[in-house]
Design an enzyme around this catalytic site. Structure first.
Site, PDB file in Angstrom:
ATOM      1  N   ARG A  91       0.869  -1.173   0.000  1.00 17.63           N
ATOM      2  CA  ARG A  91       0.000   0.000   0.000  1.00 17.63           C
ATOM      3  C   ARG A  91       0.910   1.229   0.000  1.00 17.63           C
ATOM      4  O   ARG A  91       1.773   1.358   0.871  1.00 17.63           O
ATOM      5  CB  ARG A  91      -0.862   0.018   1.252  1.00 17.63           C
ATOM      6  CG  ARG A  91      -1.673   1.276   1.314  1.00 17.63           C
ATOM      7  CD  ARG A  91      -2.239   1.494   2.688  1.00 17.63           C
ATOM      8  NE  ARG A  91      -2.987   2.741   2.706  1.00 17.63           N
ATOM      9  CZ  ARG A  91      -3.131   3.503   3.766  1.00 17.63           C
ATOM     10  NH1 ARG A  91      -2.581   3.158   4.906  1.00 17.63           N
ATOM     11  NH2 ARG A  91      -3.819   4.599   3.706  1.00 17.63           N
ATOM     12  N   GLY A 212     -10.826   7.614   9.824  1.00 15.47           N
ATOM     13  CA  GLY A 212     -10.689   8.526   8.686  1.00 15.47           C
ATOM     14  C   GLY A 212     -11.892   8.259   7.798  1.00 15.47           C
ATOM     15  O   GLY A 212     -12.268   7.107   7.629  1.00 15.47           O
ATOM     16  N   GLU A 334     -19.875  -0.011   8.258  1.00 13.98           N
ATOM     17  CA  GLU A 334     -20.233  -1.435   8.272  1.00 13.98           C
ATOM     18  C   GLU A 334     -20.957  -1.844   9.543  1.00 13.98           C
ATOM     19  O   GLU A 334     -21.754  -2.777   9.533  1.00 13.98           O
ATOM     20  CB  GLU A 334     -18.959  -2.301   8.143  1.00 13.98           C
ATOM     21  CG  GLU A 334     -18.338  -2.229   6.774  1.00 13.98           C
ATOM     22  CD  GLU A 334     -16.928  -2.814   6.742  1.00 13.98           C
ATOM     23  OE1 GLU A 334     -16.625  -3.718   7.532  1.00 13.98           O
ATOM     24  OE2 GLU A 334     -16.132  -2.338   5.913  1.00 13.98           O
ATOM     25  N   GLU A 384      -9.369  -3.699   1.630  1.00  6.80           N
ATOM     26  CA  GLU A 384      -8.278  -3.057   0.889  1.00  6.80           C
ATOM     27  C   GLU A 384      -7.145  -4.036   0.611  1.00  6.80           C
ATOM     28  O   GLU A 384      -6.530  -4.003  -0.453  1.00  6.80           O
ATOM     29  CB  GLU A 384      -7.779  -1.829   1.660  1.00  6.80           C
ATOM     30  CG  GLU A 384      -8.826  -0.726   1.652  1.00  6.80           C
ATOM     31  CD  GLU A 384      -8.612   0.343   2.708  1.00  6.80           C
ATOM     32  OE1 GLU A 384      -8.066   1.385   2.367  1.00  6.80           O
ATOM     33  OE2 GLU A 384      -9.007   0.129   3.871  1.00  6.80           O
TER      34      GLU A 384
HETATM   35  P1  ADP Z   1      -9.503   3.471  10.279  1.00  4.81           P
HETATM   36  O1  ADP Z   1      -9.101   2.364   9.313  1.00  4.81           O
HETATM   37  O2  ADP Z   1      -9.678   4.805   9.639  1.00  4.81           O
HETATM   38  O3  ADP Z   1      -8.702   3.507  11.546  1.00  4.81           O
HETATM   39  P2  ADP Z   1     -11.867   1.807  10.692  1.00  4.81           P
HETATM   40  O4  ADP Z   1     -12.471   1.661   9.348  1.00  4.81           O
HETATM   41  O5  ADP Z   1     -11.170   0.648  11.299  1.00  4.81           O
HETATM   42  O6  ADP Z   1     -10.966   3.123  10.768  1.00  4.81           O
HETATM   43  O7  ADP Z   1     -13.032   2.280  11.670  1.00  4.81           O
HETATM   44  C1  ADP Z   1     -12.781   2.490  13.029  1.00  4.81           C
HETATM   45  C2  ADP Z   1     -14.017   3.074  13.668  1.00  4.81           C
HETATM   46  O8  ADP Z   1     -15.155   2.248  13.441  1.00  4.81           O
HETATM   47  C3  ADP Z   1     -13.876   3.139  15.173  1.00  4.81           C
HETATM   48  O9  ADP Z   1     -13.298   4.333  15.578  1.00  4.81           O
HETATM   49  C4  ADP Z   1     -15.299   3.065  15.614  1.00  4.81           C
HETATM   50  O10 ADP Z   1     -15.731   4.408  15.749  1.00  4.81           O
HETATM   51  C5  ADP Z   1     -16.077   2.446  14.486  1.00  4.81           C
HETATM   52  N1  ADP Z   1     -16.708   1.195  14.888  1.00  4.81           N
HETATM   53  C6  ADP Z   1     -16.172  -0.045  14.910  1.00  4.81           C
HETATM   54  N2  ADP Z   1     -17.071  -0.944  15.367  1.00  4.81           N
HETATM   55  C7  ADP Z   1     -18.197  -0.264  15.648  1.00  4.81           C
HETATM   56  C8  ADP Z   1     -19.490  -0.614  16.142  1.00  4.81           C
HETATM   57  N3  ADP Z   1     -19.789  -1.863  16.454  1.00  4.81           N
HETATM   58  N4  ADP Z   1     -20.395   0.376  16.277  1.00  4.81           N
HETATM   59  C9  ADP Z   1     -20.083   1.651  15.977  1.00  4.81           C
HETATM   60  N5  ADP Z   1     -18.906   2.041  15.516  1.00  4.81           N
HETATM   61  C10 ADP Z   1     -17.971   1.117  15.343  1.00  4.81           C
END
Ligand code: ADP
Length: 401
Positions: A91, A212, A334, A384
């Site tokens: 990546r 993000g 998701e 990804e």
């Molecule tokens: P990144 O890759 O940008 O770090 P992710 O796509 O892994 O982010 O998303 C992380 C965010 O997803 C967490 O900060 C949280 O806010 C949210 N998240 C994960 N699981 C849940 C859930 N069950 N309910 C609500 N929000 C969630």
């Protein structure tokens, strides 16, 4: 064919080894605190307990060696020898205007990635270290670079030019690049496949809502606009990033707080968004809990987030002159039916109606709109790493033939 996917950060390295016959992940893991006291490697072979190695990792070369040792370890490994790894997909965050697609890494490609370090000073140098480490440890194994920005290179000029003196673009390459391209590309293709429609016929808005977050308008499989900009700081209000603000705020806030411009930029990246609005909460699980408990700061932050997503969806419905599909993806997209539901409440004017029961599900490709909804709303888990592995396989096979 087995492909190692690497995502190198400044002090971390995430990896997955994927068997491309089945597209199954054989093992995955994370090296943390590279070059810092307390380094560790968490290696997770599929279907087995995770193993932690806490040897000091002086640099990324040491980390790549440790990852390869873990992957070939007689007890925790998933391949007999390094020779079974046919290619590496990296990546790479910024490809500037050099790359509109993934490429096999050559010396010329490395020079171009180096030229983009100026545009992504925290990320590209780390990605290059990962590439050089693999060249050293696995000489002759083909390596591919997959760029976060590449998918958005199809944006028209009217979408990527800022209203700045034109030399900002011509001399300094200041323009909208957009990020999360691998995810937007994966989801926009997957949603077409899932709905059984040719991607060329669909106008899709992908909402990648993680810590993000960005939104992308995809017309016939091509990105035509996206909410992140010159850097990932632009667009939506995010976990810790401010998203779009009036640019005049920078000087004003710097003067009020006695900060340098660079310090204000750090505030905008790390201390703003949900975190800034609530005084410390950036995870949506905590924010939703606060919302339910009547915590006003959490209520305000979630309202700001959902309203901003809806605003961009509206803007992109205009950019696309209509929309067939809205796809939610990434951590929040998701998992949070609550957030999806709140966003979709703004979209009634598009003829969108949501099936509450479907919307309460998570973790799979699903349609959450009702059959009579004028726009199909879906949840599509992003992947990804798989996208990087697929691009790597395609390029390596094309090179062989
Ligand atoms: P990144 O890759 O940008 O770090 P992710 O796509 O892994 O982010 O998303 C992380 C965010 O997803 C967490 O900060 C949280 O806010 C949210 N998240 C994960 N699981 C849940 C859930 N069950 N309910 C609500 N929000 C969630």
């Amino acid at each position: 064919m087995k492909i190692l996917v690497l995502n190198c950060g400044s002090s971390s390295l995430k990896y997955q080894l994927i068997d491309m016959e089945t597209e199954n992940v054989l093992a995955k893991g994370l090296c943390e605190r590279i070059g810092i006291e307390g380094s560790r490697l968490k290696h997770q072979p599929a279907g087995k307990e995770a193993v932690i190695f806490d040897d000091y990792q002086e640099n990324h070369s040491v980390s790549v060696k440790m990852v390869l040792d873990a992957l070939t370890n007689p007890e925790y490994g998933v391949v007999k020898s390094m020779k079974e790894i046919n290619a590496v997909g990296h990546r790479v965050v910024h490809g500037g205007e050099y790359f509109a697609n993934s490429v096999i890494i050559t010396p010329v490609v490395i020079v171009a990635i180096e030229k983009c370090c100026d545009l992504a000073p925290l990320h590209n140098p780390a990605n290059l270290i990962g590439i050089h480490a693999c060249e050293e440890i696995m000489p002759g194994v083909p390596q591919v670079a997959v760029f976060d920005t590449a998918f958005h290179q199809t944006m028209p000029k009217k979408a990527y030019l800022y209203g700045l003196p034109i030399k900002a673009y011509t001399d300094y390459k200041i323009r909208r690049y957009g990020f999360h391209g691998t995810s937007h590309s994966f989801v926009s293709k997957r949603v077409a496949e899932f709905l059984g429609k040719p991607v060329e016929d669909l106008k899709t808005i992908v909402c990648h809502l993680g810590n993000g977050a960005s939104i992308c308008a995809v017309d016939g499989g091509k990105s035509v606009d996206t909410s992140m900009g010159f850097t990932p700081l632009a667009g939506l209000v995010m976990g810790t990033r401010s998203g779009d603000i009036d640019p005049a705020i920078l000087e004003y806030y710097a003067n009020k707080e006695g900060l340098t411009l660079s310090e204000v930029t750090t505030v905008l990246n790390k201390k703003s968004g949900m975190e800034g609005l609530t005084g410390g909460k950036s995870d949506f699980r905590d924010l939703e809990e606060g919302y339910e408990a009547g915590d006003q700061a959490c209520i305000d932050a979630i309202e700001v987030f959902c309203y901003n997503v809806a605003r961009f969806v509206g803007a992109y419905a205009a950019s696309l002159n209509g929309v067939d599909v809205i796809a939610f993806t990434a951590g929040i997209g998701e998992n949070s039916g609550f957030v999806r539901g709140k966003i979709c409440e703004y979209l009634g004017y598009l003829g969108i109606t949501i099936d509450a029961e479907q919307n309460s599900k998570r973790g799979e490709d699903i349609i959450i709109s009702t059959p009579d909804s004028k726009v199909t709303v879906c949840v599509i888990p992003t992947n990804e790493e798989l996208m990087i592995a697929r691009d790597t396989k395609a390029l390596v096979e094309a090179q062989r033939s």
